[in-house]
Each structure stands twice: as structure tokens, then as C-alpha cells.
Design a protein around this motif. Structure first.
Motif, PDB file in Angstrom:
ATOM      1  N   GLU A  31       0.850  -1.191   0.000  1.00  0.00           N
ATOM      2  CA  GLU A  31       0.000   0.000   0.000  1.00  0.00           C
ATOM      3  C   GLU A  31       0.883   1.236   0.000  1.00  0.00           C
ATOM      4  N   ILE A  32       0.649   2.136  -0.942  1.00  0.00           N
ATOM      5  CA  ILE A  32       1.454   3.346  -1.083  1.00  0.00           C
ATOM      6  C   ILE A  32       0.672   4.527  -0.505  1.00  0.00           C
ATOM      7  N   ALA A  33       1.259   5.180   0.490  1.00  0.00           N
ATOM      8  CA  ALA A  33       0.601   6.299   1.167  1.00  0.00           C
ATOM      9  C   ALA A  33       0.726   7.573   0.330  1.00  0.00           C
ATOM     10  N   GLU A  34       0.045   8.610   0.792  1.00  0.00           N
ATOM     11  CA  GLU A  34       0.055   9.893   0.085  1.00  0.00           C
ATOM     12  C   GLU A  34       1.459  10.476  -0.011  1.00  0.00           C
ATOM     13  N   ASN A  35       2.297  10.215   1.004  1.00  0.00           N
ATOM     14  CA  ASN A  35       3.661  10.741   0.990  1.00  0.00           C
ATOM     15  C   ASN A  35       4.658   9.806   0.295  1.00  0.00           C
ATOM     16  N   GLY A  36       4.158   8.736  -0.315  1.00  0.00           N
ATOM     17  CA  GLY A  36       5.013   7.841  -1.082  1.00  0.00           C
ATOM     18  C   GLY A  36       5.643   6.712  -0.300  1.00  0.00           C
ATOM     19  N   THR A  37       5.394   6.640   1.018  1.00  0.00           N
ATOM     20  CA  THR A  37       5.937   5.523   1.794  1.00  0.00           C
ATOM     21  C   THR A  37       5.097   4.272   1.556  1.00  0.00           C
ATOM     22  N   LEU A  38       5.731   3.116   1.804  1.00  0.00           N
ATOM     23  CA  LEU A  38       5.089   1.842   1.544  1.00  0.00           C
ATOM     24  C   LEU A  38       4.789   1.103   2.843  1.00  0.00           C
ATOM     25  N   ALA A  39       3.630   0.464   2.878  1.00  0.00           N
ATOM     26  CA  ALA A  39       3.307  -0.526   3.910  1.00  0.00           C
ATOM     27  C   ALA A  39       3.199  -1.864   3.201  1.00  0.00           C
ATOM     28  N   ILE A  40       4.026  -2.826   3.624  1.00  0.00           N
ATOM     29  CA  ILE A  40       4.042  -4.140   2.979  1.00  0.00           C
ATOM     30  C   ILE A  40       3.558  -5.184   3.968  1.00  0.00           C
ATOM     31  N   THR A  41       2.582  -5.965   3.552  1.00  0.00           N
ATOM     32  CA  THR A  41       2.058  -7.063   4.364  1.00  0.00           C
ATOM     33  C   THR A  41       2.495  -8.385   3.761  1.00  0.00           C
ATOM     34  N   ASP A  42       3.157  -9.210   4.580  1.00  0.00           N
ATOM     35  CA  ASP A  42       3.534 -10.567   4.187  1.00  0.00           C
ATOM     36  C   ASP A  42       2.343 -11.478   4.472  1.00  0.00           C
ATOM     37  N   LYS A  43       1.761 -12.043   3.441  1.00  0.00           N
ATOM     38  CA  LYS A  43       0.551 -12.845   3.622  1.00  0.00           C
ATOM     39  C   LYS A  43       0.831 -14.172   4.327  1.00  0.00           C
ATOM     40  N   THR A  44       2.092 -14.606   4.326  1.00  0.00           N
ATOM     41  CA  THR A  44       2.442 -15.846   5.017  1.00  0.00           C
ATOM     42  C   THR A  44       2.457 -15.645   6.530  1.00  0.00           C
ATOM     43  N   THR A  45       3.071 -14.548   6.965  1.00  0.00           N
ATOM     44  CA  THR A  45       3.206 -14.294   8.409  1.00  0.00           C
ATOM     45  C   THR A  45       2.132 -13.355   8.942  1.00  0.00           C
ATOM     46  N   GLN A  46       1.422 -12.660   8.037  1.00  0.00           N
ATOM     47  CA  GLN A  46       0.437 -11.645   8.404  1.00  0.00           C
ATOM     48  C   GLN A  46       1.084 -10.454   9.113  1.00  0.00           C
ATOM     49  N   GLU A  47       2.373 -10.272   8.939  1.00  0.00           N
ATOM     50  CA  GLU A  47       3.086  -9.119   9.496  1.00  0.00           C
ATOM     51  C   GLU A  47       3.092  -7.977   8.479  1.00  0.00           C
ATOM     52  N   THR A  48       2.931  -6.744   8.984  1.00  0.00           N
ATOM     53  CA  THR A  48       2.981  -5.558   8.131  1.00  0.00           C
ATOM     54  C   THR A  48       4.098  -4.645   8.601  1.00  0.00           C
ATOM     55  N   VAL A  49       4.924  -4.199   7.674  1.00  0.00           N
ATOM     56  CA  VAL A  49       5.981  -3.231   7.962  1.00  0.00           C
ATOM     57  C   VAL A  49       5.632  -1.931   7.235  1.00  0.00           C
ATOM     58  N   THR A  50       5.648  -0.827   7.964  1.00  0.00           N
ATOM     59  CA  THR A  50       5.178   0.446   7.418  1.00  0.00           C
ATOM     60  C   THR A  50       6.322   1.450   7.261  1.00  0.00           C
ATOM     61  N   ASP A  51       6.000   2.552   6.591  1.00  0.00           N
ATOM     62  CA  ASP A  51       6.915   3.701   6.433  1.00  0.00           C
ATOM     63  C   ASP A  51       8.198   3.342   5.698  1.00  0.00           C
ATOM     64  N   LEU A  52       8.133   2.378   4.792  1.00  0.00           N
ATOM     65  CA  LEU A  52       9.290   2.009   3.986  1.00  0.00           C
ATOM     66  C   LEU A  52       9.449   2.975   2.817  1.00  0.00           C
ATOM     67  N   LEU A  53      10.672   3.126   2.331  1.00  0.00           N
ATOM     68  CA  LEU A  53      10.998   3.974   1.180  1.00  0.00           C
ATOM     69  C   LEU A  53      10.876   5.461   1.517  1.00  0.00           C
ATOM     70  N   VAL A  54      11.773   5.919   2.390  1.00  0.00           N
ATOM     71  CA  VAL A  54      11.872   7.343   2.726  1.00  0.00           C
ATOM     72  C   VAL A  54      13.229   7.847   2.239  1.00  0.00           C
ATOM     73  N   PHE A  55      13.227   8.938   1.480  1.00  0.00           N
ATOM     74  CA  PHE A  55      14.484   9.528   1.024  1.00  0.00           C
ATOM     75  C   PHE A  55      14.918  10.602   2.020  1.00  0.00           C
ATOM     76  N   GLU A  56      16.189  10.519   2.410  1.00  0.00           N
ATOM     77  CA  GLU A  56      16.745  11.420   3.417  1.00  0.00           C
ATOM     78  C   GLU A  56      17.902  12.199   2.799  1.00  0.00           C
ATOM     79  N   ASN A  57      17.847  13.530   2.915  1.00  0.00           N
ATOM     80  CA  ASN A  57      18.924  14.372   2.398  1.00  0.00           C
ATOM     81  C   ASN A  57      19.501  15.227   3.515  1.00  0.00           C
ATOM     82  N   VAL A  58      20.843  15.195   3.641  1.00  0.00           N
ATOM     83  CA  VAL A  58      21.549  16.032   4.615  1.00  0.00           C
ATOM     84  C   VAL A  58      22.789  16.613   3.940  1.00  0.00           C
ATOM     85  N   GLY A  59      23.375  17.627   4.561  1.00  0.00           N
ATOM     86  CA  GLY A  59      24.615  18.185   4.061  1.00  0.00           C
ATOM     87  C   GLY A  59      25.788  17.268   4.345  1.00  0.00           C
TER      88      GLY A  59
END
Length: 298
Positions: A31-59
Motif C-alpha cells: 500500500e502506497i501512502a500519500e507521501n510515497g511511503t510503503l506498507a508491505i504485508t507478508d501474507k504468510t506471516t500476516q506481518e505488516t511493515v510500514t513507512d518504507l521507502l523514505v528519502f533522506e537528504n543532509v549536508g
């Protein structure tokens, strides 16, 4: 409709929703949120990991050897902006959704960095910051899900015209563990997540080949890559460096290296895959290794 062994199948079934917000196959739901992060659900384990794919920029005011961000520099994060979604490909075997972020990034370090480098002031003693002038950095990421595969593939494209900065992609895992595994030279190595008290480098980047993995006794996350050899474990997050843009070689004296600003077009390929108990992590490692070898067509 078509008949396979006497069973009717729907050849028009697609893996992505019409708006690109959901990609789903027999193994995972993305599932892709409005800010572009991903929530992925593994159907085997029924576990969901959220807020994946965040780009971080620093000096980055150090050199080719060592990273160091300016004091009080605040990270610019892609999950603070609204992403644009576009379905690029969508059928029963494969779906591709393009996620576009536009980040306002300082164009370089401030003028003080030039002075400090020419005076050969060590990076730990520098007081340079980032320029107040900014410009838009457009980051296009193609999110791909294949039929019956747990692995989500990413291809990120951008045209870098900014200097003195680092761009990473972050995969928070919500796993609170003390060690992790990474593909190293002739081995899969286990490394501590925390550095020793004697470690003086302000950060703890490490070298990887094909992947890095965090797992506990019940589940884990593997982030694969193609040619992205620097990563860091930050708390529960696997952070993969896409770009480090600096202006000097470092280590001894002052040797300008303008090409190390990495200006121009770039394409990055990487992936994420969830797994269950520790013994199942090896399948995700195999998938990361497989991604290193392109298909041969005969």
C-alpha cells in the motif's frame, strides 16, 4: 477467459489498483501512502511493515573517505511531502507504479566550507553549514511487484545538480535487535548495530555487496541492492546510501575533486523483501544474489 487443466482463469486480472495505491499478488500486499511511503504485508506471516521507502537528504562537509553533516543540520525527508503516483505497467504478471517526490534541497554548502578546506581545517573542526539558496530535486522511483514474488523492486532516477550533500533511502523495520547481517567479501557477516564507545567517527557506515538484513526470532527484512555498497543501521532502520557528493579527497592536505560532486543523471536499483523465522531469511538472500545477474535471452 482461458482454460488451464479444465479450470477457467481470468487473463485480465491485474496486480495494481487503478490509482496505483495498492499492488498485490499471492504473497504480499503493498500500500502506497500519500507521501510515497510503503506498507508491505507478508501474507504468510500476516506481518505488516510500514513507512518504507523514505528519502533522506543532509549536508556533507567532509571528504571522499568520511561523511560528516554540518552541526545542527536537519534532515530533509521525502515523507514530509506529497508524492505523485502514476501506473506505468499493470497486468497479471507484473505491475509498475512510478512514485515522484520533489524535495527542496540547498544547492551546496555555504561559502565558509571553501575557506575551511583551503585552510586545511579538519572536518571535525569545520563550522560550515548549508546554503540558504535551494533548488528542487525530483526523485522518480519505479516500484515493481511481480506475480507470486515477495520481493519489491525499486528503480530510482534523478538528475543531481546539488553539491555537498548525501542522499539515502531508508527502510524502517520496527525490529529492536543488537546485530544484523550483510553480504560481505566471501561471507555473510554479522555486525553489531551499535558502535563501541571508542568509535570517533560521527556515523557508522559499513560496506555491503548484495544485501543487508535485520531479523529477530519471528521475522525480518532484507534490503537488496545493485552496486550500492554503503549502508548504515540506524536504530531499527536499514539506510542505503544513493549519493555522497563532496568536493575533496581528504585524509592528508587539500586536494579538490570536483567530479566527486556526482553531478548529472543517476539510476539506482534496490529492493526490499520481508521474511518470517530466521531460517527463511536465506531465501531472501538468494533473491538478492539473483538480482546481480541480468537475464540472458536465447
Amino acid at each position: 477467459m482461458a482454460l488451464v487443466s479444465g479450470v477457467a482463469t481470468n487473463q485480465t486480472e491485474k496486480l495494481a489498483s487503478a490509482d496505483g495505491r495498492i499492488l498485490e499478488n499471492t504473497q504480499i500486499k503493498v500500500e502506497i501512502a500519500e507521501n510515497g511511503t510503503l506498507a508491505i504485508t507478508d501474507k504468510t506471516t500476516q506481518e505488516t511493515v510500514t513507512d518504507l521507502l523514505v528519502f533522506e537528504n543532509v549536508g556533507d562537509i567532509a571528504n571522499e573517505y568520511i561523511f560528516m553533516k554540518p552541526k545542527n543540520d536537519q534532515a530533509i525527508l521525502s515523507n514530509d511531502v506529497v508524492a505523485d503516483l502514476k501506473v506505468v505497467e499493470n497486468h497479471a504478471d507484473k505491475a509498475v507504479v512510478k512514485v515522484t517526490h520533489v524535495l527542496e534541497i540547498p544547492v551546496s554548502a555555504d561559502e565558509l566550507l571553501d575557506i575551511e578546506q583551503q585552510m586545511v581545517i579538519g572536518f571535525t573542526g569545520r563550522k560550515a553549514g548549508r546554503s540558504k539558496e535551494t533548488a528542487p530535486l525530483t526523485i522518480e522511483t519505479f516500484v515493481t511487484v511481480h506475480k507470486d514474488s515477495k520481493k519489491v523492486d525499486f528503480e530510482t532516477r534523478l538528475n543531481n545538480q546539488m553539491k555537498d550533500h548525501r542522499l539515502r533511502v531508508l527502510f524502517p523495520t520496527a525490529l529492536q535487535v543488537e546485530t544484523h547481517e550483510a553480504d560481505s567479501i566471501y561471507e555473510i557477516v554479522e555486525r553489531p548495530n551499535q558502535v563501541s564507545p571508542s568509535w570517533e567517527n560521527p556515523t557508522n557506515p559499513q560496506h555491503q555487496h548484495a544485501f543487508a538484513n535485520l531479523h529477530d526470532a519471528t521475522r525480518g527484512v532484507t534490503v537488496g541492492n545493485f552496486g550500492l555498497n554503503e549502508y548504515e543501521i540506524v536504530d531499527d532502520t536499514i539506510a542505503v546510501t544513493l549519493l555522497r557528493c563532496v568536493r575533496e579527497l581528504g585524509d592528508w592536505g587539500y586536494f579538490p575533486t570536483p567530479e566527486a560532486q556526482c553531478l548529472g543523471e543517476h539510476t539506482f536499483n534496490y529492493s526490499v523483501e520481508l521474511h518470517g523465522t530466521p531460517e527463511t531469511r536465506y531465501e531472501t538472500y538468494k533473491h538478492a544474489y539473483t538480482a546481480q545477474v541480468p537475464f540472458t535471452v536465447a
